[in-house]
Design a protein around this motif. Structure first.
Motif, PDB file in Angstrom:
ATOM      1  N   GLN A  93       0.817  -1.216   0.000  1.00 46.19           N
ATOM      2  CA  GLN A  93       0.000   0.000   0.000  1.00 46.19           C
ATOM      3  C   GLN A  93       0.845   1.258   0.000  1.00 46.19           C
ATOM      4  O   GLN A  93       0.431   2.277  -0.536  1.00 46.19           O
ATOM      5  CB  GLN A  93      -0.947  -0.026   1.205  1.00 46.19           C
ATOM      6  N   ALA A  94       2.010   1.183   0.618  1.00 47.87           N
ATOM      7  CA  ALA A  94       2.875   2.369   0.661  1.00 47.87           C
ATOM      8  C   ALA A  94       4.334   1.946   0.615  1.00 47.87           C
ATOM      9  O   ALA A  94       4.714   0.935   1.208  1.00 47.87           O
ATOM     10  CB  ALA A  94       2.602   3.165   1.937  1.00 47.87           C
ATOM     11  N   VAL A  95       5.135   2.723  -0.113  1.00 51.76           N
ATOM     12  CA  VAL A  95       6.581   2.522  -0.085  1.00 51.76           C
ATOM     13  C   VAL A  95       7.200   3.739   0.568  1.00 51.76           C
ATOM     14  O   VAL A  95       6.881   4.879   0.212  1.00 51.76           O
ATOM     15  CB  VAL A  95       7.145   2.344  -1.509  1.00 51.76           C
TER      16      VAL A  95
ATOM     17  N   ALA B  66      -0.230  -0.270  12.480  1.00 48.48           N
ATOM     18  CA  ALA B  66      -1.579   0.244  12.235  1.00 48.48           C
ATOM     19  C   ALA B  66      -2.297  -0.585  11.172  1.00 48.48           C
ATOM     20  O   ALA B  66      -3.431  -0.286  10.815  1.00 48.48           O
ATOM     21  CB  ALA B  66      -1.522   1.703  11.801  1.00 48.48           C
ATOM     22  N   GLY B  67      -1.620  -1.620  10.653  1.00 44.37           N
ATOM     23  CA  GLY B  67      -2.298  -2.528   9.728  1.00 44.37           C
ATOM     24  C   GLY B  67      -2.051  -2.249   8.260  1.00 44.37           C
ATOM     25  O   GLY B  67      -2.657  -2.887   7.400  1.00 44.37           O
ATOM     26  N   LEU B  68      -1.153  -1.322   7.953  1.00 46.59           N
ATOM     27  CA  LEU B  68      -0.861  -1.051   6.537  1.00 46.59           C
ATOM     28  C   LEU B  68       0.241  -1.983   6.038  1.00 46.59           C
ATOM     29  O   LEU B  68       1.101  -2.408   6.789  1.00 46.59           O
ATOM     30  CB  LEU B  68      -0.405   0.399   6.354  1.00 46.59           C
ATOM     31  N   ARG B  69       0.185  -2.256   4.744  1.00 40.12           N
ATOM     32  CA  ARG B  69       1.238  -3.073   4.117  1.00 40.12           C
ATOM     33  C   ARG B  69       2.242  -2.110   3.481  1.00 40.12           C
ATOM     34  O   ARG B  69       1.950  -1.459   2.485  1.00 40.12           O
ATOM     35  CB  ARG B  69       0.627  -3.999   3.070  1.00 40.12           C
ATOM     36  N   VAL B  70       3.413  -2.014   4.111  1.00 37.47           N
ATOM     37  CA  VAL B  70       4.398  -1.038   3.648  1.00 37.47           C
ATOM     38  C   VAL B  70       5.755  -1.684   3.442  1.00 37.47           C
ATOM     39  O   VAL B  70       6.075  -2.719   4.036  1.00 37.47           O
ATOM     40  CB  VAL B  70       4.556   0.124   4.658  1.00 37.47           C
ATOM     41  N   GLU B  71       6.541  -1.078   2.573  1.00 41.04           N
ATOM     42  CA  GLU B  71       7.922  -1.492   2.369  1.00 41.04           C
ATOM     43  C   GLU B  71       8.800  -0.257   2.473  1.00 41.04           C
ATOM     44  O   GLU B  71       8.376   0.848   2.136  1.00 41.04           O
ATOM     45  CB  GLU B  71       8.090  -2.114   0.974  1.00 41.04           C
TER      46      GLU B  71
ATOM     47  N   PRO C 190       1.880  15.186   9.007  1.00 40.44           N
ATOM     48  CA  PRO C 190       2.201  14.332  10.155  1.00 40.44           C
ATOM     49  C   PRO C 190       1.806  12.894   9.857  1.00 40.44           C
ATOM     50  O   PRO C 190       0.859  12.654   9.088  1.00 40.44           O
ATOM     51  CB  PRO C 190       1.346  14.905  11.284  1.00 40.44           C
ATOM     52  N   ILE C 191       2.501  11.952  10.470  1.00 40.82           N
ATOM     53  CA  ILE C 191       2.253  10.544  10.193  1.00 40.82           C
ATOM     54  C   ILE C 191       0.801  10.168  10.474  1.00 40.82           C
ATOM     55  O   ILE C 191       0.180   9.426   9.721  1.00 40.82           O
ATOM     56  CB  ILE C 191       3.226   9.672  10.994  1.00 40.82           C
ATOM     57  N   ASP C 192       0.261  10.695  11.558  1.00 43.37           N
ATOM     58  CA  ASP C 192      -1.131  10.363  11.887  1.00 43.37           C
ATOM     59  C   ASP C 192      -2.104  10.834  10.814  1.00 43.37           C
ATOM     60  O   ASP C 192      -3.086  10.161  10.517  1.00 43.37           O
ATOM     61  CB  ASP C 192      -1.522  10.981  13.236  1.00 43.37           C
ATOM     62  N   ASP C 193      -1.816  11.993  10.232  1.00 45.83           N
ATOM     63  CA  ASP C 193      -2.687  12.477   9.171  1.00 45.83           C
ATOM     64  C   ASP C 193      -2.667  11.529   7.988  1.00 45.83           C
ATOM     65  O   ASP C 193      -3.700  11.227   7.380  1.00 45.83           O
ATOM     66  CB  ASP C 193      -2.247  13.878   8.694  1.00 45.83           C
ATOM     67  N   PHE C 194      -1.440  11.068   7.669  1.00 49.07           N
ATOM     68  CA  PHE C 194      -1.363  10.123   6.561  1.00 49.07           C
ATOM     69  C   PHE C 194      -2.133   8.849   6.888  1.00 49.07           C
ATOM     70  O   PHE C 194      -2.888   8.324   6.069  1.00 49.07           O
ATOM     71  CB  PHE C 194       0.088   9.769   6.222  1.00 49.07           C
ATOM     72  N   LEU C 195      -1.937   8.352   8.103  1.00 49.16           N
ATOM     73  CA  LEU C 195      -2.629   7.122   8.520  1.00 49.16           C
ATOM     74  C   LEU C 195      -4.136   7.273   8.401  1.00 49.16           C
ATOM     75  O   LEU C 195      -4.825   6.378   7.913  1.00 49.16           O
ATOM     76  CB  LEU C 195      -2.264   6.792   9.957  1.00 49.16           C
ATOM     77  N   ASN C 196      -4.642   8.401   8.825  1.00 53.07           N
ATOM     78  CA  ASN C 196      -6.083   8.626   8.737  1.00 53.07           C
ATOM     79  C   ASN C 196      -6.552   8.575   7.295  1.00 53.07           C
ATOM     80  O   ASN C 196      -7.566   7.962   6.982  1.00 53.07           O
ATOM     81  CB  ASN C 196      -6.451   9.990   9.342  1.00 53.07           C
ATOM     82  N   ARG C 197      -5.791   9.238   6.443  1.00 57.84           N
ATOM     83  CA  ARG C 197      -6.163   9.266   5.040  1.00 57.84           C
ATOM     84  C   ARG C 197      -6.171   7.846   4.463  1.00 57.84           C
ATOM     85  O   ARG C 197      -7.111   7.424   3.784  1.00 57.84           O
ATOM     86  CB  ARG C 197      -5.178  10.118   4.255  1.00 57.84           C
TER      87      ARG C 197
ATOM     88  N   GLU D 185      -6.432   5.022   6.042  1.00 54.67           N
ATOM     89  CA  GLU D 185      -7.500   4.195   6.609  1.00 54.67           C
ATOM     90  C   GLU D 185      -8.847   4.540   5.993  1.00 54.67           C
ATOM     91  O   GLU D 185      -9.666   3.660   5.763  1.00 54.67           O
ATOM     92  CB  GLU D 185      -7.519   4.326   8.134  1.00 54.67           C
ATOM     93  N   GLU D 186      -9.049   5.823   5.739  1.00 55.30           N
ATOM     94  CA  GLU D 186     -10.291   6.229   5.073  1.00 55.30           C
ATOM     95  C   GLU D 186     -10.400   5.572   3.700  1.00 55.30           C
ATOM     96  O   GLU D 186     -11.448   5.062   3.321  1.00 55.30           O
ATOM     97  CB  GLU D 186     -10.311   7.750   4.872  1.00 55.30           C
ATOM     98  N   ASP D 187      -9.290   5.607   2.957  1.00 51.66           N
ATOM     99  CA  ASP D 187      -9.304   4.999   1.625  1.00 51.66           C
ATOM    100  C   ASP D 187      -9.595   3.504   1.700  1.00 51.66           C
ATOM    101  O   ASP D 187     -10.338   2.967   0.893  1.00 51.66           O
ATOM    102  CB  ASP D 187      -7.964   5.230   0.921  1.00 51.66           C
ATOM    103  N   VAL D 188      -9.013   2.848   2.695  1.00 51.36           N
ATOM    104  CA  VAL D 188      -9.246   1.410   2.849  1.00 51.36           C
ATOM    105  C   VAL D 188     -10.705   1.157   3.191  1.00 51.36           C
ATOM    106  O   VAL D 188     -11.354   0.300   2.595  1.00 51.36           O
ATOM    107  CB  VAL D 188      -8.319   0.819   3.935  1.00 51.36           C
ATOM    108  N   GLN D 189     -11.218   1.928   4.147  1.00 45.56           N
ATOM    109  CA  GLN D 189     -12.612   1.753   4.558  1.00 45.56           C
ATOM    110  C   GLN D 189     -13.569   1.923   3.382  1.00 45.56           C
ATOM    111  O   GLN D 189     -14.518   1.176   3.233  1.00 45.56           O
ATOM    112  CB  GLN D 189     -12.981   2.766   5.653  1.00 45.56           C
TER     113      GLN D 189
END
Length: 604
Positions: A509-511, A533-538, A588-595, A597-601
């Motif tokens: 999901q993110a590199v 947080a459950g994202l698939r990242v490399e 901020p990292i949390d802002d990215f995470l929110n975004r 997660e919204e996309d995933v939802q």
RNA sequence: GCCGACGUAGCUCAAUGGCAGAGCAACCGCCUUGUAAGUGGUAGGUUACGGGUUCGACUCCCGUCGUCGGCUCCA
């Protein structure tokens, strides 16, 4: 070609058969036939040459195979003929006159016989009403043809015609008849439209799942293993797992129970089920185990029936819905295999529903809605529904018995307000079915979901339940697969999204892209945080430049690229780039995470 | 299965009867980088497989396997 009309479909398009483009293509086919006749004087036998979607073809019986160079020669000659401004002249003949005119054209003679005696058209299909034998002439070429054509070759734009390829095709589509050479061509009104069409073909190749499967490292097919047998790589495996997990959750919510069954079963089972009678040619050769014959399963149904029969069932138990991601093996002739879309081993998201007759309509409706919901969840909107009716040569039971079940399916389609076509004679041996098909990148249609009414197997395998009256009754059975097979579904999914899977399905999901080595440590810690947080990242920690890392992530169609340099390290942030090329800047990292997660939802 | 085309390094492709090559990827270095390819080097081959023709075959011929485009089939 001949198919039932579209039911309840909007009449939005002008009928192709009545369009000028249709006449242009039909006329171009005749020009091509003239060029080919000239190339093989006295030796070329011509068959039929109709317009098709986006173009036309013509079938020939020739003394030698055509080469790509021949196509260039033919195409050049076609332009000359077109530029000669020849008119198309129509004439009506008697059968005898036609026979005389086409005396050295055996295929035309056969067509004339069909028109004269049976009233059958060029595909051997019956024609209604009186039949007129007409011919069309342009320049030196005369063809038996019902038309229509343009008035003059000058209506064909020589710069908007192109021959595409040669392929074999059986005369009248019958594999027992001679193999002819078919030349496919395309024709448009404007040179620009030809350009656009050719561009579309290239675009289709770019989203071909076989190409993307390799580029994105999703799956492979190894000669060492065998044709039509899929090896899922970690990335493809991840997409498939997510898709399966989602579907399993939906099944649980939908009142299904999960079962598991083996890959082989005794010959006797397949005899009783009718598969060896009706379906043997689709099955692999039997295995001999201690003198007993076993077959690899081509379907899961007999096993699920055995589970049902493992104890006495009451009317109160019904409906029972058994679901299994069942891997089946079917023998497919070598020439038909096609990437993930036509394989020899595949996993169906299969289920068998056992119900009382009074529950049948509700169960069909439920399965149909379920199917549509699931396909929509994966982003598919544009699919075609079909109602397949009894195959007069391959069916169990009595013809009358097929009527009510076919009607039940039809009514369910009507209730769903789903436009559908009737596929005459396309049913399975044990009952009629509803199929949902999708088109691939090359515009070929593939069946995914199928809902099959079965009133044969319960009887053959003696499936019963005890009714309110204390007597034994026969349940109805529905076979249904929603995605069809995971292999085919994945192929369709890859092409539908052109490899750019929605975030929720993306294998990566993110590199994280550290700009210099001093940013790697921070990148790793951000990576850990995102993974938690459950994202698939490399983390791309290679000694490459940032630009190269972005390029690689871009080519892998990764949804988010997170650039990390001195500024981000300083601010505890990441700079977000989307695969669309859009740069969202640092956040901020949390802002990215929110975004994310919204996309995933939202399953974007 | 049928007709045709094709099969050379992990990938994409050169080499038309005379020394098997390139780019990318991989590996080892150098560079320490701000939104789509930094740079040097190293390694990588039974030319799908089997047979034949030839002084000599990636190249020509035959067979097998596989891939591609169609056709037929597709529960």
């Amino acid at each position: 070609m001949p198919q039932g009309g579209v039911h309840m479909a909007a009449e939005k398009r002008e009928r192709y058969e009545e369009s000028e483009l249709y006449r242009i293509r039909h006329s171009a086919a005749h020009v091509m036939a003239q060029a080919v006749m000239e190339m093989f004087p006295g030796q070329a036998k011509i068959a039929i040459g109709p317009p098709i979607e986006d173009g036309f073809y013509y079938d020939f019986d020739l003394p030698r195979p055509l080469t790509p160079e021949d196509l260039e020669v033919i195409e050049r000659r076609m332009r000359e003929i077109i530029s000669g401004h020849h008119s198309y002249e129509r004439a009506v003949l008697t059968a005898d006159e036609a026979r005389e005119m086409f005396a050295d054209q055996p295929y035309k003679i056969e067509l004339i016989e069909g028109l004269e005696e049976g009233g059958t058209d060029e595909y051997g299909e019956p024609i209604e009403g009186p039949v007129e034998i007409s011919i069309y002439t342009q320049d030196t070429f005369t063809d038996l043809c019902r038309g229509p054509h343009v008035e003059d070759t000058n209506k064909i734009n020589p710069d908007a015609v192109k021959l595409l390829n040669v392929a074999g095709a059986y005369w009248r589509g019958d594999e027992r008849r001679p193999m002819l050479q078919r030349i496919y061509g395309t024709a448009w009104k404007l040179a620009d439209e030809l350009e656009q069409y050719l561009w579309r073909l290239e675009e289709a190749q770019r989203r071909d799942h076989r190409r993307l499967g390799k580029e994105l490292d999703l799956y492979s097919i190894s000669d060492a293993v065998g044709p039509g047998l899929i090896l899922w790589h970690p990335k493809g495996g991840m997409v498939r797992k997510i898709a399966e997990d989602y579907c399993r959750a939906q099944h649980l919510e939908g009142g299904y129970e999960f079962v598991y069954s083996p890959h082989i079963g005794k010959a006797n089972l397949w005899e009783k089920s009718g598969h060896l009678d009706w379906y043997q040619e689709g099955m692999f050769a039997p295995l001999d185990i201690e003198g007993q014959q076993y077959y690899l399963k081509p379907m899961n149904c007999p096993f699920h029936v055995e589970i049902y029969k493992s104890r006495t069932r009451s009317y109160r138990d019904l409906p029972l819905r058994y679901a299994e991601w069942g891997t089946v093996y079917r023998y497919e002739r070598s020439g038909v295999l096609h990437g993930l879309l036509r394989v020899r081993g595949f996993t169906q998201d299969d289920a068998h529903l056992f119900c009382r007759p009074d529950q049948m309509p509700e169960e069909i409706d439920g399965a149909l809605q379920f199917s549509l919901n699931i396909l929509r969840a994966f982003g598919f909107e544009d699919f075609q529904a079909y109602l397949s009716t009894r195959n007069p040569e391959k069916f169990a039971g009595e013809p009358e018995e097929w009527e009510a079940p076919t009607e039940a399916l039809r009514e369910s389609l009507e209730r769903a307000k789903l436009p559908y076509q009737v596929d005459e004679g396309q049913a399975v041996f044990y009952g009629p079915k509803i199929d949902i098909k999708l088109k691939d990148a090359l515009n070929r249609e593939w069946q995914l979901a199928t809902i099959q009414f079965d009133f044969i197997l319960p009887e053959r395998l003696d499936v019963t339940y005890v009714g309110e009256d204390g007597k034994e009754h026969r349940p109805y059975m529905i076979h249904r697969a929603l995605l069809g097979s995971m292999e085919r579904f994945m192929g369709a999914l890859i092409e539908h999204h052109a490899g750019a899977f929605p975030v929720w399905l993306s294998p990566v999901q993110a590199v994280l892209i550290p700009i210099a080595d001093r940013h790697i440590e921070y990148a790793n810690s951000v990576g850990d945080q995102l993974k938690k947080a459950g994202l698939r990242v490399e983390v791309d920690a290679r000694g490459e430049r940032m630009n190269a890392k972005i390029r690689d992530a871009q080519l892998q169609k990764v949804p988010y690229m997170l650039v990390i340099g001195d500024r981000e390290l300083e601010d505890g942030a990441v700079s977000v780039r989307l695969r669309s090329g859009e740069d969202l800047g640092a956040m901020p990292i949390d802002d990215f995470l929110n975004r994310a997660e919204e996309d995933v939802q939202a399953r974007r």
